[in-house]
Design a protein around this motif. Structure first.
Motif, short mmCIF file in Angstrom:
data_model
loop_
_atom_site.label_atom_id
_atom_site.label_comp_id
_atom_site.label_asym_id
_atom_site.label_seq_id
_atom_site.Cartn_x
_atom_site.Cartn_y
_atom_site.Cartn_z
N PRO A 74 0.84 -1.20 0.00
CA PRO A 74 0.00 0.00 0.00
C PRO A 74 0.87 1.24 0.00
CG PRO A 74 0.08 -0.98 2.20
CD PRO A 74 0.80 -1.92 1.26
N VAL A 75 0.50 2.25 -0.82
CA VAL A 75 1.32 3.45 -0.93
C VAL A 75 0.75 4.52 0.00
CG1 VAL A 75 2.34 5.10 -2.53
CG2 VAL A 75 1.74 2.82 -3.31
N THR A 76 1.03 4.38 1.28
CA THR A 76 0.59 5.38 2.25
C THR A 76 1.74 5.68 3.18
OG1 THR A 76 -0.59 3.45 3.12
CG2 THR A 76 -1.92 5.36 2.54
N PRO A 77 2.11 6.95 3.32
CA PRO A 77 3.19 7.28 4.24
C PRO A 77 2.76 7.04 5.68
CG PRO A 77 2.15 9.27 3.40
CD PRO A 77 1.57 8.12 2.64
N HIS A 78 3.73 6.80 6.55
CA HIS A 78 3.42 6.56 7.96
C HIS A 78 2.80 7.81 8.57
CE1 HIS A 78 3.83 5.85 12.22
NE2 HIS A 78 4.07 4.58 11.94
N PRO A 79 1.65 7.67 9.27
CA PRO A 79 1.03 8.85 9.88
C PRO A 79 1.94 9.47 10.94
CG PRO A 79 -0.48 6.97 9.86
CD PRO A 79 0.86 6.45 9.48
N ALA B 194 -4.37 16.94 8.84
CA ALA B 194 -3.83 15.86 9.67
C ALA B 194 -3.74 14.57 8.86
CB ALA B 194 -4.69 15.65 10.90
N ASP B 195 -2.77 13.73 9.19
CA ASP B 195 -2.67 12.43 8.53
C ASP B 195 -3.87 11.55 8.88
OD1 ASP B 195 -0.21 13.06 7.38
OD2 ASP B 195 0.88 12.38 9.15
N VAL B 196 -4.30 11.60 10.12
CA VAL B 196 -5.45 10.82 10.58
C VAL B 196 -6.33 11.72 11.44
CG1 VAL B 196 -6.24 8.81 11.88
CG2 VAL B 196 -4.11 8.67 10.58
N VAL B 197 -7.63 11.74 11.16
CA VAL B 197 -8.60 12.41 12.03
C VAL B 197 -9.28 11.34 12.87
CG1 VAL B 197 -10.75 13.73 12.10
CG2 VAL B 197 -8.95 14.35 10.48
N VAL C 274 -11.91 7.94 8.34
CA VAL C 274 -11.43 8.45 9.62
C VAL C 274 -11.42 7.34 10.66
CG1 VAL C 274 -12.37 10.73 9.08
CG2 VAL C 274 -13.70 9.15 10.47
N HIS C 275 -10.73 7.60 11.76
CA HIS C 275 -10.73 6.69 12.90
C HIS C 275 -11.77 7.16 13.90
CE1 HIS C 275 -6.51 4.75 12.39
NE2 HIS C 275 -7.07 4.97 11.22
#
Length: 498
Positions: A228-233, A255-258, A289-290
């Motif tokens: 998967p091409v996702t940078p580390h949050p 934000a990387d993760v909300v 989102v989380h």
């Protein structure tokens, strides 16, 4: 019988190779392969490092035999007046100069394009650097390894559950060398029509991006297989679930993760409203989102999981106040394989950190909830939590998880204190941090991204590992082994976020 020699395509062309290592010298070598006269110009005390790079035979480096073929070598100190004057005389007779000094270096020595083109208006000057002569990254150092990471090549290479994988040879440098030779021939063809030379500005990162085609766009459109091409949050922004307008602002904050919080940020009499508002929001599959559900021993938790876990807009569940692996397994069995993140907020949770981290394949991370842990332990000084922090970091890594993010810094106005706290957390081994206000995000990201010096060091380590397998020592005496190389690869993978 007299033997005749067919003229080579580039016979009569003179090339001055001022570059070192791979991309620039390879371009000059290829021109030499087709008959160009190539004069290699090296510093008298600091010759091209490729002479000693990698394995050797009969005392001669094999990389040098490859890159040094078809070349005659001289030495000049271009920073001195004598070396400068000699190069200008050579430039007057040359067709091409290839160099890879950092932008501004030739200008500092009065050997920039203005001086070289004045000596020879028909000259083609090829400048090979990491990021080109212009733009925001122009003065950053960099080699092919960084281009392989920043381009996304490493992220899409290797096993899905393994770290980003770099090629076992100088891929980006080789592609850039080919592109430079091609660009030089294009510039020479233009000179045949106009009578004037020009500058070829070659950034090492650009040809590999071209070779990757649309694959860098997979950050937004994931590929059907592979990594998967996702940078580390690095940034996790918490927002109260009972305040939809604030949630909307958080989603646009960068934000990387909300994380929509249904627990601490929501009063007991608004729990049902917060759940309903969050369910309406997360019916949109594009959000991703989380959600931090309520503590698993409360009456709200079961309703949170039953209502929210099936929704397409939920990409992760954060479980507060986890104290046992059995709690995690019970949620995993109900949560349609959603990634789970266990928050450890009590002494018992800390004691069972590894068992919780390794409880189920759905566990993607663990983290501290420092406010409740501080109260549970009766700790007043911040340093009193360092042992617990280290315990969680070690447990995460032992379970094969990513380094955990640091807990929130509660004073949203104290950005200086946040930066200092992030620096301490990074030194302990945290990667990224939870935030409760958008103004904290750039401070956190800046604190946890690798510096230019760290990137250079990581490139040195990875390149050394590519030369030979097993433990070895760098020229400065530092010892490196597989664990050190893996850490360097993580640094380069993180650097591609910038």
């Amino acid at each position: 019988m007299t033997e005749t020699t067919t003229p080579t395509p580039l016979s009569g062309l003179r090339v001055l190779d001022l570059a070192t290592l791979f991309a620039g010298p390879l371009a000059a070598t290829m021109l030499g392969d087709f008959g160009a006269e190539v004069i290699k110009v090296e510093h008298p005390a600091k010759p091209d490092p490729s002479r000693g790079h990698g394995p050797s035979k009969d005392g001669v480096g094999l990389w040098w035999k490859l890159l040094g073929r078809n070349k005659r070598a001289i030495t000049l100190d271009l920073s001195k007046p004598g070396g400068r004057d000699t190069l200008l005389r050579l430039a007057a007779t040359a067709d091409v100069i290839i160099e890879n000094f950092r932008p501004g270096t030739l200008e500092k020595w009065d050997l920039g394009w203005a001086e070289l083109s004045a000596a020879n208006p028909r000259l083609v000057l090829a400048r090979v650097t990491a990021f080109g002569q212009f733009g925001p990254y122009a003065h950053r150092p960099g080699f092919g390894t960084l281009a392989e990471a920043m381009s996304g090549f490493a992220a899409i290479t290797g096993e899905p559950d393994a770290p980003p994988t770099l090629p076992p040879f100088g891929l980006a440098d080789s592609i850039a060398g080919l592109a430079t030779a091609y660009a030089v021939m294009t510039a020479l063809a233009a000179r045949d029509r106009t009578g004037e030379g020009q500058v070829v500005d070659m950034a090492i990162i650009e040809p590999i991006l071209t070779a990757l085609g649309p694959q860098p766009l997979w950050v937004d459109h994931p590929p059907p297989g592979g990594r998967p091409v996702t940078p580390h949050p690095l940034t996790w922004l918490y927002v109260p679930g009972d305040r939809p307008p604030i949630v909307a602002k958080a989603l646009a904050a960068g934000a990387d993760v909300v994380v929509v919080d249904l627990e601490d940020a929501v009063a007991p009499d608004r729990k049902d409203y917060a759940r309903a508002a969050t369910a309406e929001l997360l019916s949109d599959p594009q959000l991703g989102v989380h959600v931090r559900v309520n503590a698993l021993d409360t009456p709200w938790a079961a309703d949170d999981l039953r209502t929210l876990a099936p929704l397409p807009g939920v990409s992760g569940l954060r479980l507060p106040k986890v104290t046992s692996p059995e709690e995690v397994v019970a949620v995993a069995e109900k949560a349609r394989d959603l990634p789970l993140y266990a928050l450890l907020e009590t002494a018992l949770g800390i004691e069972r950190a590894f068992a919780i981290a390794a409880a189920h394949s759905s566990v993607h991370g663990i983290a501290l909830g420092e406010a409740d842990l501080r109260a549970d332990l009766g700790v007043r000084e911040d340093s009193g939590l360092d042992w617990s922090r280290s315990r969680v970091i070690v447990a995460a890594r032992a379970a094969g998880l990513a380094p955990p993010p640091q807990s929130v810094h509660p004073d949203i106005r104290d950005l200086e204190g946040l930066a200092a706290s992030c620096a301490h957390g990074r030194a302990l081994g945290f990667l990224g941090r939870a935030a409760i206000h958008p103004r904290q995000l750039p401070v956190i990201e800046s604190a946890f991204l690798p510096t230019n010096e760290e990137i250079e060091e990581a490139e040195t380590i990875v390149k050394a590992a590519m030369r030979e397998e097993g433990a070895q020592a760098l020229p400065d005496g530092r010892f490196i082994d597989a664990a050190v190389v893996a850490a360097a690869q993580r640094t380069l993978a993180l650097a591609r976020r910038t």
